[in-house]
Scaffold this motif. Structure first.
Motif, short mmCIF file in Angstrom:
data_model
loop_
_atom_site.label_atom_id
_atom_site.label_comp_id
_atom_site.label_asym_id
_atom_site.label_seq_id
_atom_site.Cartn_x
_atom_site.Cartn_y
_atom_site.Cartn_z
N UNK A 242 13.64 48.93 37.42
CA UNK A 242 15.05 49.44 37.12
C UNK A 242 15.94 48.24 37.15
N UNK A 243 16.72 48.28 36.34
CA UNK A 243 18.00 47.45 36.31
C UNK A 243 19.15 48.01 37.32
N UNK A 244 19.35 46.96 38.24
CA UNK A 244 20.38 47.31 39.36
C UNK A 244 21.45 46.17 39.37
N UNK A 245 22.81 46.76 39.44
CA UNK A 245 23.83 45.79 39.55
C UNK A 245 23.88 45.13 40.78
N UNK A 246 24.25 43.95 41.00
CA UNK A 246 24.35 43.24 41.98
C UNK A 246 25.86 43.41 42.82
N UNK A 247 26.36 42.86 43.93
CA UNK A 247 27.54 43.44 44.31
C UNK A 247 28.67 42.67 43.70
N UNK A 248 28.37 41.23 43.48
CA UNK A 248 29.54 40.58 42.59
C UNK A 248 30.07 41.49 41.28
N UNK A 249 29.16 41.92 40.63
CA UNK A 249 29.32 42.63 39.28
C UNK A 249 30.09 43.91 39.60
N UNK A 250 29.67 44.71 40.80
CA UNK A 250 30.27 45.88 41.10
C UNK A 250 31.86 45.62 41.48
N UNK A 251 32.19 44.38 42.40
CA UNK A 251 33.32 44.26 42.85
C UNK A 251 34.41 43.63 41.60
N UNK A 252 33.76 43.02 40.52
CA UNK A 252 34.34 42.63 39.15
C UNK A 252 34.78 43.93 38.30
N UNK A 253 34.00 44.81 38.41
CA UNK A 253 34.20 46.00 37.68
C UNK A 253 35.26 47.13 38.36
N UNK A 254 35.40 47.01 39.77
CA UNK A 254 36.05 47.98 40.54
C UNK A 254 37.52 46.97 40.47
N UNK A 255 37.55 45.84 40.42
CA UNK A 255 38.83 45.19 40.40
C UNK A 255 39.28 45.22 38.85
N UNK A 256 38.74 45.34 37.98
CA UNK A 256 39.09 45.48 36.64
C UNK A 256 39.82 47.00 36.47
N UNK A 257 39.19 47.82 37.39
CA UNK A 257 39.77 49.20 37.06
C UNK A 257 41.11 49.49 38.11
N UNK A 258 41.30 48.45 38.97
CA UNK A 258 42.43 48.52 39.90
C UNK A 258 43.10 47.13 39.89
N UNK A 259 43.84 47.05 38.85
CA UNK A 259 44.56 45.35 38.79
C UNK A 259 45.45 45.25 39.61
N UNK A 260 46.13 46.38 40.39
CA UNK A 260 47.11 46.13 41.39
C UNK A 260 46.81 45.81 42.83
N UNK A 261 45.29 45.73 43.13
CA UNK A 261 44.70 45.43 44.18
C UNK A 261 44.02 44.06 44.40
N UNK A 262 43.91 43.51 45.41
CA UNK A 262 43.26 42.23 45.76
C UNK A 262 41.97 42.59 46.08
N UNK A 263 40.80 41.86 45.52
CA UNK A 263 39.47 41.87 46.04
C UNK A 263 39.12 40.60 46.49
N UNK A 264 38.39 40.66 47.83
CA UNK A 264 38.06 39.28 48.34
C UNK A 264 36.67 39.44 48.77
#
Length: 856
Positions: A637-659
């Protein structure tokens, strides 16, 4: 660009205009004195002797007045005398001047004409023409301050280009990001930006400068040093009464007379070589101690100490900072300080203070010093920020991704962790950001609060059989113990606060509830159980047929087992997908998912990773993973990696910084790990979407995603990194920091001298990238003091590292450590000495302290 911007409303609310009025009066007195001595109309005839420093009598020269005698008009101190364009050498015959001129007279004629032209352009309002005057380009601060003296309403008294651009960036002006030497234009742009606010339109430019520095001083990395006012604090009464701190080494004379630090070093060695028995490391350390007085700036903190455990007071450095006081009988080198004796106390002994007069104070020790009755108190000034953190912040803001690199033991990972928490919190929660720098326990707590590891709670799938109990019972009773059932391997993994998706078997065959785990696996009446609490009933949950048709959920563990069991685990991608589908049908679900930073499936602002040779694109971006099917076979089964998840979360919250903090970043095959996203790391390609090859989904790297990596240069030089990767990262080097060991001594071995000399030998044979860092000899932020612990560190960490460097070539190892410890002919080390810490310390003291350093 500095984070957070400058809120002028807040700045004005906090600004003390009454205190500023006194500053303005004193500044105007200085300006009038300058105008009387150096009238504008006299410039065409001004002789070099009236302008330049370094002459036998230069107390009343223009440059002396600008740098040292008119500090209320704005500071231009610091750096070397080259900023003055032309001056007379004090340590040798002749003059310094730009080499485009034949001699000092030709240089002075050009510089004087340059100033005359600049003043004429200013009178005519042709400010943009001043930056083009070539004769003045070598002295930007000198040029700006001279213009302010004669045209105070047209030039703001901020003379450092870095500071001007810092403030412009805070005011969201594009000039803050320009690469230019047009300091007059930048200064005028800053003044215009401030006066565009109606509340500031009529403010004097000098008061605008005070407002800026009070609001967001770019020198936030204030220094904290301890200084002993004489042996056993014998001059403390003088210091407290007169408002200064004093030190000796008077034979060197007035520190302001030196053109550069190197010139001062030469003079110090000339005066004190005999006193320190020609020991070069000690001469350099002691010279550094006294030169610290010249580097202290207003706002820095001085802790006056008596002996190794008594604090006399804490004081803030005030203008004019350093002063030579010839009227004192001795200890004439002083710094003006405003003292607060409210912090006087006894502290735990600081053994290193016994050997140093001036020494840096770590933030952790400073925090303990300012505690009252064991409780934290409000510091007399903001806690200091290590300059390296500011450098990383600037590089990260400019590039988006940074690698900290350096030899082993230089604190790369520790620095990265401290930076991450400080940087993520410094705008919205500055008090917590300061605590993270001063208190290791607070650092760990805040790191956990911000991290993805905390935010990404497990999401479980629990099945209720209505013949035994139904999900309605949970909502009527408020709590229910859920029995241990099939797929028992999942039960020990359940943790409090995990989320549960509630599925009801026949006849419903659909998702009917969301719940929360309140207790992990426990035994109730002899039977293992977990405890659940209700969150939300779902009236329109997904049915079995809908789940079986969904391309993501049909391969999930509960569907592979056709819900024949009690507790199943969902991958993060499956959980996110299921919850998103439920939120579309039931609006109440969205509220549950967004209830705070611990929301199920959320990604924290900080993600901690360690790369290794097996780390892959599938781990980082996305990939197919095997999972068990109901038939005891494996399916993909296809599973998202951590960087993809971080990018998706950052796109949903553009006012926050993600490191993403990636330790050992160079140990993975980086081009393969990043894949097609390597191109999107570039600043001008942030937000650009690419289609991922496996999921066929579009993905972009948002502008609010940042990467910070660490790499050990003893393993791999940055020169060996892929060139495409190097172009996309900024690099910040961390080298051994001897100041962290200053004053540290075990028996007769000075730890900083030992490390300095050992690294000098390593550099000669292996290169600078294989030095040994200070962390090997530190206990927390303090130098080691225990001989036994030193012996263990040497045997178990330092020696094996050196043996690795030498490839077990004992002749080379003997060059590093000496022949007392290493028998090059027998190819062995002296085990009896290594096993005895006292003999080991004596051998190292003899090798590294008493013998002259081998020359390269």
């Amino acid at each position: 660009m500095p984070d957070g911007g400058l809120n002028l409303t807040d700045a004005l609310a906090k600004f003390d205009r009454q205190a500023a009025a006194e500053w303005l009066r004193e500044a105007e007195t200085e300006r009038q004195e300058l105008l009387k001595r150096f009238a504008l109309d006299d410039w065409p005839r001004m002789p070099l002797e009236q302008f330049a420093l370094g002459q036998v009598d230069s107390e009343d020269t223009f440059c002396r007045w600008l740098e040292f005698r008119s500090r209320k008009l704005g500071s231009m101190r610091g750096g070397s005398s080259r900023k003055l364009i032309i001056y007379k050498h004090r340590d040798r015959p002749g003059w310094f001047f730009p080499r485009t001129y034949a001699d000092e007279r030709e240089a002075w004629a050009a510089v004087r004409d340059g100033f005359v032209q600049a003043f004429a352009h200013a009178r005519e309002g042709r400010w943009e023409a001043i930056d083009a005057i070539s004769a003045l380009q070598a002295g930007p601060a000198l040029k700006l301050k001279a213009l302010h003296v004669y045209f105070p309403n047209d030039i703001i008294s901020v003379y450092s280009k870095a500071h001007i651009q810092h403030f412009l960036s805070l005011l969201n002006r594009p000039e803050g990001e320009e690469r230019t030497d047009d300091v007059v234009r930048l200064n005028r742009a800053l003044l215009a930006a401030l006066r565009s606010d109606g509340r500031l339109r009529d403010w004097p430019s000098l008061e605008l400068m005070l407002l800026l520095y009070a609001a967001r001083d770019p020198r936030e990395s204030r220094r904290i040093v301890k200084i002993a006012p004489g042996e056993n604090a014998r001059y403390w009464d003088d210091c407290l009464r007169e408002g200064y701190i004093c030190v000796g080494w008077d034979d060197v004379g007035n520190l302001e007379d030196f053109e550069s630090k190197e010139q001062f070093y030469a003079r110090f060695a000339e005066c004190y070589t005999t006193s320190y028995k020609g020991h070069r490391p000690t001469l350099r350390k002691k010279a550094d101690e006294i030169w610290t007085l010249m580097e202290l700036e207003p706002g820095d903190l001085v802790i006056a100490n008596q002996g190794i455990s008594k604090i006399l007071a804490i004081g803030e450095v005030v203008e004019p900072g350093y002063e030579w006081r010839p009227d004192r009988p001795e200890y004439r080198n002083t710094v003006r300080v405003r003292w607060d004796t409210g912090y006087a106390k006894e502290i735990e002994p600081q053994k290193r203070w016994a050997l140093v007069t001036v020494a840096p104070v770590p933030a952790t020790l400073y925090r303990r010093i300012i505690e009252r009755d064991g409780e934290p108190s409000t510091p007399p000034a903001p806690l200091p920020v290590d300059p390296i953190l500011k450098e990383i912040a600037q590089a990260l803001g400019r590039k988006g991704q940074v690698i900290l690199y350096g030899p082993p033991g230089t604190g790369k990972t520790y620095t990265a962790r401290r930076f991450a928490v400080w940087w993520l919190l410094r705008d919205g929660r500055p008090a917590d950001a300061a605590k993270a720098l001063a208190d290791p326990d607070e650092l760990r707590r805040l790191e956990l609060e911000l991290s993805t590891q905390r935010a990404a709670r497990h999401v479980w799938w629990a099945v209720a059989n209505p013949r035994e109990w139904a999900w309605d019972r949970l909502f009527s009773e408020g709590r229910v113990s859920y029995r241990h059932g099939r797929i028992q391997r999942n039960y020990p993994l359940v943790q409090p606060d995990d989320l549960v998706i509630g599925y009801q078997a026949s006849p419903d065959k659909r998702i009917v509830a969301l719940a929360r785990v309140t207790k992990g696996l426990t035994t109730v009446a002899g039977e293992p159980r977990i405890e659940l609490a209700p969150l939300q009933k779902l009236r329109n949950g997904l049915t079995f047929d809908e789940l079986a048709a969904d391309p993501v959920l049909r391969v999930s563990e509960p569907m592979r087992f056709r819900n024949q069991g009690t507790l199943f685990r969902l991958t993060q991608g499956e959980a996110d997908h299921a919850l998103a589908l439920l939120a579309e049908r039931e609006p109440a679900v969205e509220g549950i998912l967004q209830s705070g930073p611990d929301a199920p499936g959320a990604v924290g602002q900080l993600t901690l990773l360690t790369f290794h040779p097996s780390y892959s694109y599938e781990d980082f971006i996305e990939g197919f993973r095997p999972s068990e099917a109901a038939t005891d076979t494996l399916v993909l089964h296809l599973e998202d990696g951590i960087f993809k998840r971080v990018c998706q979360e950052a796109q949903a919250h553009p006012d926050r910084k993600y490191l993403l903090l990636i330790d050992e970043i160079n140990r993975a095959n980086l081009p393969k790990v990043f894949g097609e996203l390597l191109t999107l790391l570039e600043a001008d390609k942030r937000g650009v979407r690419v289609t991922l090859p496996q999921s066929k989904q579009p993905l972009a790297i948002p502008r609010n995603v940042y990467l910070l990596g660490t790499m050990n240069t003893a393993d791999r030089s940055i020169r060996l990194l892929d060139s495409a990767l190097r172009r996309r990262f900024a690099f910040v080097e961390l080298m051994p920091d001897l100041t962290a060991l200053r004053g540290g001594k075990i028996r007769g071995l000075d730890l900083d001298d030992f490390l300095e000399e050992l690294n000098r030998r390593i550099i000669r044979l292996q290169g600078r990238e294989k030095q040994i860092g200070q962390a090997f000899l530190l206990d927390g932020d303090q130098p080691l003091t225990d001989p036994d612990e030193f012996g263990r560190r040497f045997r178990q960490e330092i020696l094996p590292l050196l043996q690795e460097y030498c490839y077990d070539n004992y002749a080379t190892l003997a060059t590093y450590l000496g022949e007392t410890l290493v028998d090059r002919d027998a190819q062995t080390v002296n085990e009896p000495i290594l096993a005895d810490p006292e003999r080991l310390l004596a051998a190292l003291e003899d090798e590294f302290t008493r013998q002259p350093s081998p020359e390269a």
